[in-house]
Design a protein around this motif. Structure first.
Motif, PDB file in Angstrom:
ATOM      1  N   LEU A 126     118.686 -23.138 146.767  1.00  0.00           N
ATOM      2  CA  LEU A 126     118.641 -24.294 147.657  1.00  0.00           C
ATOM      3  C   LEU A 126     120.065 -24.828 147.775  1.00  0.00           C
ATOM      4  O   LEU A 126     120.601 -25.403 146.817  1.00  0.00           O
ATOM      5  CB  LEU A 126     117.709 -25.383 147.131  1.00  0.00           C
ATOM      6  N   GLN A 127     120.675 -24.565 148.915  1.00  0.00           N
ATOM      7  CA  GLN A 127     122.002 -25.087 149.189  1.00  0.00           C
ATOM      8  C   GLN A 127     121.849 -26.477 149.773  1.00  0.00           C
ATOM      9  O   GLN A 127     121.187 -26.642 150.803  1.00  0.00           O
ATOM     10  CB  GLN A 127     122.743 -24.174 150.175  1.00  0.00           C
ATOM     11  N   MET A 128     122.448 -27.452 149.117  1.00  0.00           N
ATOM     12  CA  MET A 128     122.313 -28.842 149.542  1.00  0.00           C
ATOM     13  C   MET A 128     123.688 -29.375 149.925  1.00  0.00           C
ATOM     14  O   MET A 128     124.594 -29.425 149.084  1.00  0.00           O
ATOM     15  CB  MET A 128     121.704 -29.686 148.418  1.00  0.00           C
ATOM     16  N   ASN A 129     123.825 -29.740 151.182  1.00  0.00           N
ATOM     17  CA  ASN A 129     125.086 -30.291 151.693  1.00  0.00           C
ATOM     18  C   ASN A 129     124.877 -31.733 152.136  1.00  0.00           C
ATOM     19  O   ASN A 129     123.745 -32.191 152.314  1.00  0.00           O
ATOM     20  CB  ASN A 129     125.576 -29.451 152.873  1.00  0.00           C
ATOM     21  N   SER A 130     125.978 -32.432 152.329  1.00  0.00           N
ATOM     22  CA  SER A 130     125.928 -33.826 152.797  1.00  0.00           C
ATOM     23  C   SER A 130     124.950 -34.647 151.969  1.00  0.00           C
ATOM     24  O   SER A 130     124.108 -35.385 152.501  1.00  0.00           O
ATOM     25  CB  SER A 130     125.527 -33.868 154.282  1.00  0.00           C
ATOM     26  N   LEU A 131     125.068 -34.531 150.674  1.00  0.00           N
ATOM     27  CA  LEU A 131     124.118 -35.198 149.783  1.00  0.00           C
ATOM     28  C   LEU A 131     124.260 -36.711 149.861  1.00  0.00           C
ATOM     29  O   LEU A 131     125.364 -37.256 150.049  1.00  0.00           O
ATOM     30  CB  LEU A 131     124.318 -34.713 148.352  1.00  0.00           C
ATOM     31  N   LYS A 132     123.113 -37.374 149.724  1.00  0.00           N
ATOM     32  CA  LYS A 132     123.038 -38.824 149.800  1.00  0.00           C
ATOM     33  C   LYS A 132     122.503 -39.371 148.474  1.00  0.00           C
ATOM     34  O   LYS A 132     121.802 -38.654 147.741  1.00  0.00           O
ATOM     35  CB  LYS A 132     122.080 -39.222 150.923  1.00  0.00           C
TER      36      LYS A 132
END
Length: 119
Positions: free
Chosen positions: A80-86
């Protein structure tokens, strides 16, 4: 004995990226689907993304455009590639495997990996 092991969680700043991995014992093709769920403190566990045996992919609404699920069949691993994490992505992320046993779908879970998004 089915075993799923997650890795890749950690602390990241808002806007950053992480890649989670889920290594399965045996072939991931033994599963009808593999995916990711998450559970934030005091909240219900929620669906994030899933990839089926035939390669179909589904996402919940919230990670669309930011998260990408993929797999490496040779390594029996789902990512699971997670970008622009909040900050609201902060949760324990669980790998899930769904396996049809001839009567029903059984759910298998990893131990979870903590993702914390904070400055």
């Amino acid at each position: 004995q089915v075993h799923l092991a997650e890795s890749g969680g950690g602390l990241v700043q808002p806007g950053g990226s992480l890649r989670l991995s889920c290594a399965a014992s045996g072939s991931i093709f033994s599963f009808n689907a593999m995916g990711w769920y998450r559970q934030a403190p005091e909240k219900e566990r929620e669906f994030v993304a899933q990839i089926t045996r035939d390669g179909s992919i589904q996402y919940a609404d919230f990670p669309k455009g930011r998260f990408t699920i993929s797999r490496d069949n040779a390594k029996s691993t789902v990512f699971l590639q997670m970008n622009s994490l909040k900050p609201e992505d902060t949760a324990v992320y669980y790998c899930n495997g769904k396996l049809w046993n001839g009567v029903r779908i059984d759910d298998y879970w990893g131990q979870g990996t903590q993702v914390t998004v904070s400055s």
